[in-house]
Write an enzyme that holds these catalytic residues in place. Structure first.
Site, PDB file in Angstrom:
ATOM      1  CG  HIS A  65      -1.493 -58.430  14.959  1.00  0.00           C
ATOM      2  ND1 HIS A  65      -1.647 -57.630  15.998  1.00  0.00           N
ATOM      3  CD2 HIS A  65      -0.368 -57.913  14.052  1.00  0.00           C
ATOM      4  CE1 HIS A  65      -0.840 -56.648  16.004  1.00  0.00           C
ATOM      5  NE2 HIS A  65      -0.086 -56.610  14.727  1.00  0.00           N
ATOM      6  CG  ASP A  67      -2.092 -59.230  19.721  1.00  0.00           C
ATOM      7  OD1 ASP A  67      -2.178 -59.364  18.528  1.00  0.00           O
ATOM      8  OD2 ASP A  67      -1.168 -59.201  20.290  1.00  0.00           O
ATOM      9  CG  ASP A  96       1.687 -53.210  15.300  1.00  0.00           C
ATOM     10  OD1 ASP A  96       1.039 -54.138  14.616  1.00  0.00           O
ATOM     11  OD2 ASP A  96       2.631 -53.579  15.906  1.00  0.00           O
ATOM     12  CD  GLU A 126       2.454 -59.003  15.849  1.00  0.00           C
ATOM     13  OE1 GLU A 126       3.734 -58.825  15.325  1.00  0.00           O
ATOM     14  OE2 GLU A 126       1.968 -58.000  16.489  1.00  0.00           O
ATOM     15  CD  GLU A 127       1.763 -55.947  19.173  1.00  0.00           C
ATOM     16  OE1 GLU A 127       2.951 -55.870  19.599  1.00  0.00           O
ATOM     17  OE2 GLU A 127       1.418 -55.281  17.922  1.00  0.00           O
TER      18      GLU A 127
END
Length: 137
Positions: A65, A67, A96, A126-127
């Site tokens: 991902h 973001d 991450d 995703e976040e």
């Protein structure tokens, strides 16, 4: 570009949701330079998943991902500069998931197998609520 430099550059690009466009454009350009076929899958205004493919035959899909969470107070280093302290690297998104994205990009740099394919999906949001994944599915 070596893996450390790639991660450093990715960390330097602010990409907290919903502001993934700049990091997405950077990754799109890297993949084009590596001769991957690119499809940008629209998720919203200036938001897109990156789908990339190279090769023929059975495929391995690599996923990540784009973001990060927003910058919060309490940073002891500049969150947009990859900083090494001992055996750890610090920077917004370094763990991450920008290190994972850098590892994926680095691992496929010289892919040339004519009997296999590499596919990649890099999604947004995703976040937050995973709009990128929902769109991908």
């Amino acid at each position: 570009m070596n893996l450390h430099d790639l991660l450093s550059h990715l960390v330097s690009i602010p990409s907290s949701y919903p502001n993934e466009e700049k990091v997405g454009r950077y990754i799109e350009a890297l993949l084009k330079d590596m001769d991957f076929k690119i499809n940008l899958q629209r998720v919203g205004n200036k938001r897109f998943n990156i789908l990339a493919e190279k090769g023929n035959g059975p495929a391995l899909l690599l996923f990540g991902h784009l973001d990060t969470v927003e910058k919060k107070s309490g940073w002891r280093t500049n969150p947009y500069i990859l900083t090494e302290k001992g055996d750890r690297l610090y920077g917004l998104g370094a763990w991450d998931m920008k290190a994972g994205v850098a590892a994926v990009l680095s691992s496929v740099k010289n892919f040339t197998n004519k009997n296999r394919s590499i596919k990649m999906a890099f999604v947004v949001d995703e976040e937050n609520v995973s709009l990128g994944m929902h769109t991908l599915i």
